[in-house]
Design an enzyme around this catalytic site. Structure first.
Site, mmCIF file in Angstrom:
data_model
loop_
_atom_site.group_PDB
_atom_site.id
_atom_site.type_symbol
_atom_site.label_atom_id
_atom_site.label_comp_id
_atom_site.label_asym_id
_atom_site.label_seq_id
_atom_site.Cartn_x
_atom_site.Cartn_y
_atom_site.Cartn_z
ATOM 1 N N GLN A 75 0.828 -1.202 0.000
ATOM 2 C CA GLN A 75 0.000 0.000 0.000
ATOM 3 C C GLN A 75 0.864 1.254 0.000
ATOM 4 O O GLN A 75 1.911 1.304 0.634
ATOM 5 C CB GLN A 75 -0.918 -0.010 1.225
ATOM 6 N N SER A 93 3.824 -6.452 2.777
ATOM 7 C CA SER A 93 2.512 -6.383 3.424
ATOM 8 C C SER A 93 1.451 -6.999 2.520
ATOM 9 O O SER A 93 1.509 -8.197 2.243
ATOM 10 C CB SER A 93 2.197 -4.941 3.826
ATOM 11 N N LEU A 94 0.492 -6.222 2.004
ATOM 12 C CA LEU A 94 -0.531 -6.823 1.149
ATOM 13 C C LEU A 94 0.100 -7.492 -0.071
ATOM 14 O O LEU A 94 -0.471 -8.423 -0.658
ATOM 15 C CB LEU A 94 -1.550 -5.778 0.690
ATOM 16 N N ARG A 124 -9.467 -8.015 4.321
ATOM 17 C CA ARG A 124 -8.320 -7.521 5.092
ATOM 18 C C ARG A 124 -8.383 -6.003 5.207
ATOM 19 O O ARG A 124 -8.187 -5.431 6.294
ATOM 20 C CB ARG A 124 -7.024 -7.954 4.403
ATOM 21 N N HIS A 130 0.096 -2.999 11.156
ATOM 22 C CA HIS A 130 1.236 -3.772 11.648
ATOM 23 C C HIS A 130 1.639 -3.422 13.078
ATOM 24 O O HIS A 130 2.819 -3.245 13.394
ATOM 25 C CB HIS A 130 2.436 -3.646 10.692
ATOM 26 N N GLN A 184 1.100 -11.581 10.314
ATOM 27 C CA GLN A 184 1.569 -10.397 9.587
ATOM 28 C C GLN A 184 0.718 -9.164 9.875
ATOM 29 O O GLN A 184 1.202 -8.043 9.842
ATOM 30 C CB GLN A 184 1.567 -10.724 8.082
#
Length: 315
Positions: free
Chosen positions: A10, A94-95, A119, A203, A252
């Site tokens: 992102q 991440s994503l 998510r 996170h 995560q």
């Protein structure tokens, strides 16, 4: 030559993303159409035309970035460049880890889109808007950033979220603590300490409700072993077992994105010399050069990038 494919996270989204691919390649159009259908939403129109504030919404940005990355993968495959033959590993920020796993065949495209929509919604709902924040600390190493977070906490959540590259660490937590951390970081020698334009504190432990939502969602989808190993954010090591991958994806949500260590593992123990970033933007390519100046990087997100990459591999 050993290559890894990496997938952006992102912040890399931009209005117009993927349109060049959709105009040039039927394989890309098919990806965007399948994602739209899976979500029951005309996400591709938001990607191609905006508006920017709608694209930036976490629940839209996450599947949009994945769709753009997978479109590149599918177009490359149509040109005879399969992931399993040309990449030794995959990794995503991440994503981007979901993009990597979709590209490597762990998840179907439709399931990946729905997982990322879930998510994004779960991460947004976990903390009321304004109650959480993130900040980038530029010029501090990881240990110094941890000290800043600890000192700024004062009873509030304040944790390291992303170890992106040497001298670039992101912290996340309750807004008052993150605001305190800005001054503390500057006092400890940070070149810059700035709030990030995000809508939730990703996170960190405040994301626990989202972690639980993803545990449920991931338990309900079919998962295959990836065609090449994943270097996971939370372990910075190689994973191939679907159950271990599922657990790492749940962790995560609240865990640290160990990107520096992941690239160090790839270019060290993994023997990777070439890192190809598939999807929108060039963020990961820039980080990779900061982590290992000897690594060869390429960002592949447009039809011109694809043509250049194909030509390079054919030379």
């Amino acid at each position: 030559m050993k290559r890894a494919f990496t997938f952006p996270g992102q912040g890399s989204q931009a209005v117009g993303m993927g349109k060049d691919l959709a105009d040039a390649f039927p394989e890309a159009r098919a990806v965007f159409e399948e994602v739209d259908e899976a979500l029951g939403q005309n996400l591709s129109a938001i990607m191609f035309e905006g508006p920017d504030d709608v694209l930036r919404l976490t629940e839209n940005a996450q599947p949009a970035l994945m769709a753009a990355s997978v479109a590149v993968v599918r177009v490359l495959a149509s040109k005879g460049i399969s992931l399993s033959e040309h990449a030794a590993y995959v990794a995503g920020h991440s994503l981007g880890e979901y993009s990597a796993l979709c590209a490597a065949g762990t998840f179907s495209l439709a399931d990946t889109a729905r997982l990322l929509k879930t998510r994004g919604q779960a991460m947004q709902k976990a903390v009321p808007v304004g109650h959480g924040a993130m900040a980038a600390l530029i010029g501090l190493d990881l240990e110094a950033a941890r000290e800043v977070a600890t000192e700024a906490g004062q009873g509030d959540v304040c944790e390291v979220a992303n170890d992106n590259a040497p001298g670039q660490v992101v912290i996340s937590g309750a807004t008052p603590a993150i605001e305190r951390a800005l001054d503390i970081a500057k006092a400890k020698g940070a070149k810059r300490a700035l709030l990030l334009p995000v809508s939730a504190p990703f996170h960190c432990s405040l994301m626990q409700p989202a972690s639980e939502a993803m545990a449920q969602a991931l338990s309900e989808v079919d998962m295959q072993a990836p065609s090449v190993p994943l270097i996971a954010n939370v372990t910075a090591s190689s994973l191939t077992d679907p159950d271990e991958i599922r657990q790492s994806l749940v962790r995560q949500v609240t865990g640290v994105v160990r990107w520096t260590e992941s690239i160090e593992w790839l270019t060290g123990e993994g023997g990777v010399t070439h890192l190809a970033e598939l999807g929108t933007g060039k963020v990961l390519s820039g980080l990779a050069k900061r982590i290992n100046a000897d690594a060869t990087t390429a960002a592949i997100g447009t039809s011109a990038d694809i043509d250049a990459f194909v030509a390079q591999l054919s030379a």
